[in-house]
Design an enzyme around this catalytic site. Structure first.
Site, PDB file in Angstrom:
ATOM      1  N   LYS A 112       0.826  -1.211   0.000  1.00 29.29           N
ATOM      2  CA  LYS A 112       0.000   0.000   0.000  1.00 29.29           C
ATOM      3  C   LYS A 112       0.865   1.269   0.000  1.00 29.29           C
ATOM      4  O   LYS A 112       2.085   1.196   0.196  1.00 29.29           O
ATOM      5  CB  LYS A 112      -0.941  -0.058   1.205  1.00 29.29           C
ATOM      6  CG  LYS A 112      -1.973  -1.204   1.122  1.00 29.29           C
ATOM      7  CD  LYS A 112      -2.878  -1.205   2.353  1.00 29.29           C
ATOM      8  CE  LYS A 112      -3.960  -2.266   2.262  1.00 29.29           C
ATOM      9  NZ  LYS A 112      -4.840  -2.258   3.458  1.00 29.29           N
TER      10      LYS A 112
ATOM     11  N   TYR B 117     -12.782  -2.215  -2.933  1.00 29.01           N
ATOM     12  CA  TYR B 117     -13.268  -2.185  -1.548  1.00 29.01           C
ATOM     13  C   TYR B 117     -14.787  -2.028  -1.469  1.00 29.01           C
ATOM     14  O   TYR B 117     -15.298  -1.526  -0.473  1.00 29.01           O
ATOM     15  CB  TYR B 117     -12.561  -1.067  -0.772  1.00 29.01           C
ATOM     16  CG  TYR B 117     -11.157  -1.449  -0.316  1.00 29.01           C
ATOM     17  CD1 TYR B 117     -10.934  -2.591   0.464  1.00 29.01           C
ATOM     18  CD2 TYR B 117     -10.049  -0.664  -0.639  1.00 29.01           C
ATOM     19  CE1 TYR B 117      -9.657  -2.944   0.890  1.00 29.01           C
ATOM     20  CE2 TYR B 117      -8.764  -1.011  -0.211  1.00 29.01           C
ATOM     21  CZ  TYR B 117      -8.584  -2.156   0.562  1.00 29.01           C
ATOM     22  OH  TYR B 117      -7.321  -2.500   0.996  1.00 29.01           O
TER      23      TYR B 117
ATOM     24  N   PHE C  15     -15.366   3.869   8.027  1.00 27.56           N
ATOM     25  CA  PHE C  15     -13.968   4.062   7.620  1.00 27.56           C
ATOM     26  C   PHE C  15     -13.794   4.080   6.100  1.00 27.56           C
ATOM     27  O   PHE C  15     -12.693   4.321   5.603  1.00 27.56           O
ATOM     28  CB  PHE C  15     -13.057   2.990   8.249  1.00 27.56           C
ATOM     29  CG  PHE C  15     -13.387   1.569   7.848  1.00 27.56           C
ATOM     30  CD1 PHE C  15     -12.884   1.021   6.673  1.00 27.56           C
ATOM     31  CD2 PHE C  15     -14.184   0.770   8.656  1.00 27.56           C
ATOM     32  CE1 PHE C  15     -13.171  -0.287   6.307  1.00 27.56           C
ATOM     33  CE2 PHE C  15     -14.493  -0.540   8.299  1.00 27.56           C
ATOM     34  CZ  PHE C  15     -13.978  -1.064   7.117  1.00 27.56           C
TER      35      PHE C  15
ATOM     36  N   ARG D   3      -1.983 -14.289   4.512  1.00 24.86           N
ATOM     37  CA  ARG D   3      -2.769 -13.594   5.554  1.00 24.86           C
ATOM     38  C   ARG D   3      -2.070 -13.748   6.910  1.00 24.86           C
ATOM     39  O   ARG D   3      -2.001 -12.822   7.696  1.00 24.86           O
ATOM     40  CB  ARG D   3      -4.190 -14.158   5.652  1.00 24.86           C
ATOM     41  CG  ARG D   3      -5.050 -13.919   4.444  1.00 24.86           C
ATOM     42  CD  ARG D   3      -5.577 -12.515   4.329  1.00 24.86           C
ATOM     43  NE  ARG D   3      -6.560 -12.174   5.332  1.00 24.86           N
ATOM     44  CZ  ARG D   3      -7.269 -11.045   5.310  1.00 24.86           C
ATOM     45  NH1 ARG D   3      -7.099 -10.151   4.346  1.00 24.86           N
ATOM     46  NH2 ARG D   3      -8.136 -10.784   6.261  1.00 24.86           N
TER      47      ARG D   3
ATOM     48  N   ARG E 295       2.471  -6.541   9.447  1.00 23.00           N
ATOM     49  CA  ARG E 295       1.781  -5.430  10.118  1.00 23.00           C
ATOM     50  C   ARG E 295       2.245  -5.284  11.562  1.00 23.00           C
ATOM     51  O   ARG E 295       2.317  -4.174  12.091  1.00 23.00           O
ATOM     52  CB  ARG E 295       0.278  -5.649  10.045  1.00 23.00           C
ATOM     53  CG  ARG E 295      -0.292  -5.444   8.641  1.00 23.00           C
ATOM     54  CD  ARG E 295      -1.690  -6.013   8.524  1.00 23.00           C
ATOM     55  NE  ARG E 295      -2.364  -5.627   7.286  1.00 23.00           N
ATOM     56  CZ  ARG E 295      -3.520  -6.146   6.898  1.00 23.00           C
ATOM     57  NH1 ARG E 295      -4.123  -7.057   7.632  1.00 23.00           N
ATOM     58  NH2 ARG E 295      -4.074  -5.752   5.767  1.00 23.00           N
TER      59      ARG E 295
ATOM     60  N   ASN F 244      -2.003   0.169   7.077  1.00 16.64           N
ATOM     61  CA  ASN F 244      -1.488  -1.128   7.516  1.00 16.64           C
ATOM     62  C   ASN F 244      -0.645  -1.844   6.461  1.00 16.64           C
ATOM     63  O   ASN F 244      -0.532  -3.066   6.436  1.00 16.64           O
ATOM     64  CB  ASN F 244      -2.636  -2.017   8.019  1.00 16.64           C
ATOM     65  CG  ASN F 244      -3.696  -2.226   6.960  1.00 16.64           C
ATOM     66  OD1 ASN F 244      -3.541  -1.786   5.831  1.00 16.64           O
ATOM     67  ND2 ASN F 244      -4.759  -2.912   7.310  1.00 16.64           N
TER      68      ASN F 244
ATOM     69  N   HIS G  35      -2.062  -5.359   1.570  1.00 17.19           N
ATOM     70  CA  HIS G  35      -3.353  -6.009   1.356  1.00 17.19           C
ATOM     71  C   HIS G  35      -3.119  -7.428   0.884  1.00 17.19           C
ATOM     72  O   HIS G  35      -2.213  -7.673   0.082  1.00 17.19           O
ATOM     73  CB  HIS G  35      -4.175  -5.285   0.283  1.00 17.19           C
ATOM     74  CG  HIS G  35      -5.304  -6.130  -0.254  1.00 17.19           C
ATOM     75  ND1 HIS G  35      -6.487  -6.305   0.427  1.00 17.19           N
ATOM     76  CD2 HIS G  35      -5.401  -6.905  -1.368  1.00 17.19           C
ATOM     77  CE1 HIS G  35      -7.265  -7.136  -0.260  1.00 17.19           C
ATOM     78  NE2 HIS G  35      -6.636  -7.511  -1.356  1.00 17.19           N
TER      79      HIS G  35
ATOM     80  N   GLU H 221     -10.238 -10.268  -7.451  1.00 17.01           N
ATOM     81  CA  GLU H 221      -9.329  -9.123  -7.297  1.00 17.01           C
ATOM     82  C   GLU H 221      -8.233  -9.134  -8.356  1.00 17.01           C
ATOM     83  O   GLU H 221      -7.864  -8.084  -8.891  1.00 17.01           O
ATOM     84  CB  GLU H 221      -8.718  -9.130  -5.888  1.00 17.01           C
ATOM     85  CG  GLU H 221      -9.736  -8.820  -4.803  1.00 17.01           C
ATOM     86  CD  GLU H 221      -9.153  -8.844  -3.399  1.00 17.01           C
ATOM     87  OE1 GLU H 221      -9.886  -8.514  -2.463  1.00 17.01           O
ATOM     88  OE2 GLU H 221      -7.966  -9.212  -3.223  1.00 17.01           O
TER      89      GLU H 221
HETATM   90  P1  ATP Z   1      -7.110  -5.744   3.423  1.00 15.51           P
HETATM   91  O1  ATP Z   1      -8.466  -6.062   2.781  1.00 15.51           O
HETATM   92  O2  ATP Z   1      -6.618  -4.364   3.086  1.00 15.51           O
HETATM   93  O3  ATP Z   1      -6.104  -6.822   3.160  1.00 15.51           O
HETATM   94  P2  ATP Z   1      -8.073  -6.784   5.906  1.00 15.51           P
HETATM   95  O4  ATP Z   1      -8.696  -7.861   5.073  1.00 15.51           O
HETATM   96  O5  ATP Z   1      -7.166  -7.192   7.020  1.00 15.51           O
HETATM   97  O6  ATP Z   1      -7.283  -5.738   5.006  1.00 15.51           O
HETATM   98  P3  ATP Z   1     -10.620  -5.452   5.942  1.00 15.51           P
HETATM   99  O7  ATP Z   1     -11.624  -5.703   7.007  1.00 15.51           O
HETATM  100  O8  ATP Z   1     -10.841  -6.052   4.593  1.00 15.51           O
HETATM  101  O9  ATP Z   1      -9.189  -5.844   6.526  1.00 15.51           O
HETATM  102  O10 ATP Z   1     -10.470  -3.864   5.790  1.00 15.51           O
HETATM  103  C1  ATP Z   1      -9.903  -3.274   4.652  1.00 15.51           C
HETATM  104  C2  ATP Z   1      -9.009  -2.137   5.060  1.00 15.51           C
HETATM  105  O11 ATP Z   1      -9.812  -1.095   5.606  1.00 15.51           O
HETATM  106  C3  ATP Z   1      -8.018  -2.482   6.156  1.00 15.51           C
HETATM  107  O12 ATP Z   1      -6.829  -3.037   5.626  1.00 15.51           O
HETATM  108  C4  ATP Z   1      -7.761  -1.136   6.785  1.00 15.51           C
HETATM  109  O13 ATP Z   1      -6.845  -0.394   5.969  1.00 15.51           O
HETATM  110  C5  ATP Z   1      -9.118  -0.476   6.688  1.00 15.51           C
HETATM  111  N1  ATP Z   1      -9.951  -0.665   7.883  1.00 15.51           N
HETATM  112  C6  ATP Z   1     -10.650  -1.756   8.223  1.00 15.51           C
HETATM  113  N2  ATP Z   1     -11.340  -1.584   9.361  1.00 15.51           N
HETATM  114  C7  ATP Z   1     -11.094  -0.316   9.758  1.00 15.51           C
HETATM  115  C8  ATP Z   1     -11.511   0.502  10.855  1.00 15.51           C
HETATM  116  N3  ATP Z   1     -12.346   0.033  11.782  1.00 15.51           N
HETATM  117  N4  ATP Z   1     -11.025   1.758  10.934  1.00 15.51           N
HETATM  118  C9  ATP Z   1     -10.191   2.246   9.996  1.00 15.51           C
HETATM  119  N5  ATP Z   1      -9.747   1.548   8.919  1.00 15.51           N
HETATM  120  C10 ATP Z   1     -10.200   0.280   8.797  1.00 15.51           C
HETATM  121 MG    MG Z   2      -9.904  -7.464   3.340  1.00 15.55          MG
END
Ligand code: ATP
Ligand code: MG
Length: 153
Positions: free
Chosen positions: A9, A49, A57, A85, A102, A112, A115, A126
């Protein structure tokens, strides 16, 4: 072999962490099946997304992922989704275990670093957002007979 979409990212690029993060994936013995350096457009970010649309968020997430260039890649390997993961760690840097990407490099909620697709089906969806068929490179790593048991593939 199973595939996943990984994005380094904008914060990973800006903080010059591309090499360190990529090294971890290489050390694990994964194969790169596609890779590019690009800036994610707003429409692409919204498609990527879309499951988070409407969440508090979401606007900040779209802002963040489009804020600078990223590295996008397809990694291939046995159980690649689960493996990557696990290597990434929990979503928020302050909750991710030490030893994970992370957990070792960040402490933020949204910023973070990386992805990774969350299921093989999500991964295929994706991958098709970012790569055309002719951008995928089919080849075998020379150490595969020594690093991947056939029954695990
Ligand atoms: P990613 O999809 O980016 O790999 P993830 O699967 O661990 O991450 P998701 O739940 O899919 O997490 O959320 C997508 C992204 O949105 C997260 O990587 C983070 O950047 C952001 N995010 C998720 N939850 C929150 C929150 N509660 N507050 C702020 N940002 C959030
Ligand atoms: Mg995700």
């Amino acid at each position: 072999m199973e595939q996943t979409l990984i994005i380094l990212k904008p914060d990973a690029v800006q903080r010059r962490l591309i090499g360190k993060i990529l090294q971890r994936f290489e050390d694990k013995g994964l194969r790169i099946a596609a890779m590019k350096f690009m800036r994610i457009s707003r429409p692409l970010a919204e498609r990527h997304y879309e499951v988070h649309k409407g969440k508090p968020f979401y606007p900040g997430l779209i802002e963040y992922i489009t804020s600078g260039p990223v590295i996008v890649m397809v990694l291939a390997g046995p159980q690649i989704v689960a493996v990557t993961r696990k290597m990434m760690g929990k979503t928020f840097g302050f909750e991710a275990e030490p030893g994970t990407i992370r957990g070792d490099f960040g402490i933020s909620r949204t910023l973070n670093l990386v992805h990774g697709s969350d299921a093989p089906e999500t991964a295929q969806k994706e991958i098709s957002l970012y790569f055309s068929k002719d951008e995928m490179v089919e080849f075998a790593m020379c150490d595969e007979p020594w690093s991947i048991q056939k029954e695990n593939v």
